[in-house]
Design an enzyme around this catalytic site. Structure first.
Site, PDB file in Angstrom:
ATOM      1  N   HIS A 123       0.595  -0.900   0.028  1.00 42.75           N
ATOM      2  CA  HIS A 123      -0.094   0.020   0.416  1.00 42.75           C
ATOM      3  C   HIS A 123       0.947   1.658  -0.115  1.00 42.75           C
ATOM      4  CE1 HIS A 123      -3.833   2.152   0.799  1.00 42.75           C
ATOM      5  NE2 HIS A 123      -3.035   2.943   1.344  1.00 42.75           N
ATOM      6  N   CYS A 124       0.366   2.065  -1.066  1.00 39.32           N
ATOM      7  CA  CYS A 124       1.865   3.100  -1.435  1.00 39.32           C
ATOM      8  C   CYS A 124       1.293   4.417  -0.178  1.00 39.32           C
ATOM      9  CB  CYS A 124       1.775   4.138  -2.742  1.00 39.32           C
ATOM     10  SG  CYS A 124       2.890   4.587  -3.053  1.00 39.32           S
ATOM     11  N   ARG A 125       0.975   4.207   1.040  1.00 39.28           N
ATOM     12  CA  ARG A 125       0.689   5.767   2.014  1.00 39.28           C
ATOM     13  C   ARG A 125       1.159   7.410   1.045  1.00 39.28           C
ATOM     14  NH1 ARG A 125      -2.085   3.135   6.023  1.00 39.28           N
ATOM     15  NH2 ARG A 125      -0.488   1.190   6.382  1.00 39.28           N
TER      16      ARG A 125
END
Length: 284
Positions: A123-125
């Site tokens: 998951h790309c924050r």
């Protein structure tokens, strides 16, 4: 049975906050870049030809960066809208109790997105979205051009920042580089000096971070792995560098880095994947 993720939404304010902050920081970097290229502060000044070439390079980098960001956000790597019912369930399929659905191999449930992601990597924050089968290509290209833009800005701001630092004591220099916000709040630097130091600091750090991410994911790309598979030492989908590149980037994998809208359709569907065991059986 209804799917809980069909009604769920991840578009609320908390989910969008990282994207908003990233956009604001990117705008600050873009404005600083335009300021340097147009006004050319600090020694040595840019000549007309050098400035035109720098502007052309900056435009190319920004178009690629923004184009890949748009493709990344527009592409949905989740199981939403994917017909999974009726498919032959084989080895690697699992049941997700949160999504209440059978999910294919290499999928994973994301608690932030509240849905299973096809070929989930992580998951790309910063962009508030998962990296998976449908958006892995723009993610990789985004890393490349983000590192290029940030490095470009750092190099252009270097002379101006160097001139600013030489005009002060070593202690002042260290404080400006390490604690620019404190220097601004205490009135020891002007807003323009703070912006120069802060943007340069974040650009150098961002370029290093994006460069490291690009090297790491480049290794995974050549090995045909996701981050989860790498952490667990799984190599079931490594069919050789050439095949792995085409599987993740499409047949025009060597050119997709140059333009985000270049057509290079992925050969798979994110549900079925050829394994090293399949290749071994076919060869025998």
């Amino acid at each position: 049975m209804g799917q809980p993720w069909a009604a769920g939404s991840t578009d609320g304010a908390p989910a969008q906050l990282p994207l908003v902050l990233t956009a604001l920081w990117a705008a600050a970097v873009g404005l600083e870049l335009a300021y340097v290229l147009v006004l050319g502060p600090g020694p040595p000044p840019l000549g007309p030809l050098a400035r035109a070439l720098q502007l052309a390079l900056a435009a190319f980098q920004l178009l690629n960066l923004l184009g890949n960001v748009g493709l990344f956000l527009r592409s949905d790597p989740s199981i939403r809208g994917v017909m999974l019912a009726g498919r032959g369930l084989g080895q690697g399929w699992a049941y997700c109790y949160q999504c209440q659905s059978q999910v294919p191999p290499r999928s994973g449930h994301c608690s932030a997105c509240r849905v299973c992601i096809l070929r989930r990597d992580h998951h790309c924050r910063l962009l508030g979205r998962c990296v998976g089968f449908g958006n892995y290509r723009p993610f990789l290209c985004l890393l490349l051009h983000a590192a290029g833009v940030l490095l470009h800005v750092s190099v252009l701001l270097g002379p101006a920042l160097s001139a600013l630092l030489r005009a002060h004591t070593p202690l002042h220099m260290a404080a400006l580089l390490l604690l620019p916000w404190l220097m601004l709040l205490t009135g020891r630097v002007s807003l323009a000096q703070f912006a120069l130091a802060f943007v340069t600091d974040t650009c150098v750090a961002g370029a290093l971070l994006c460069g490291a991410g690009l090297l790491f994911h480049g290794m995974l790309l050549l090995r045909g792995q996701t981050t989860w598979e790498w952490a667990r030492g799984q190599h079931s989908y490594d069919l050789g560098p050439c095949h792995n590149l085409q599987a993740a980037l499409g047949p025009r994998w060597a050119l997709v880095w140059l333009w985000p809208f270049l057509a290079s359709p992925l050969p798979g569907d994110g549900i079925t994947f050829q394994t090293t065991a399949d290749v071994g059986h076919t060869a025998s």
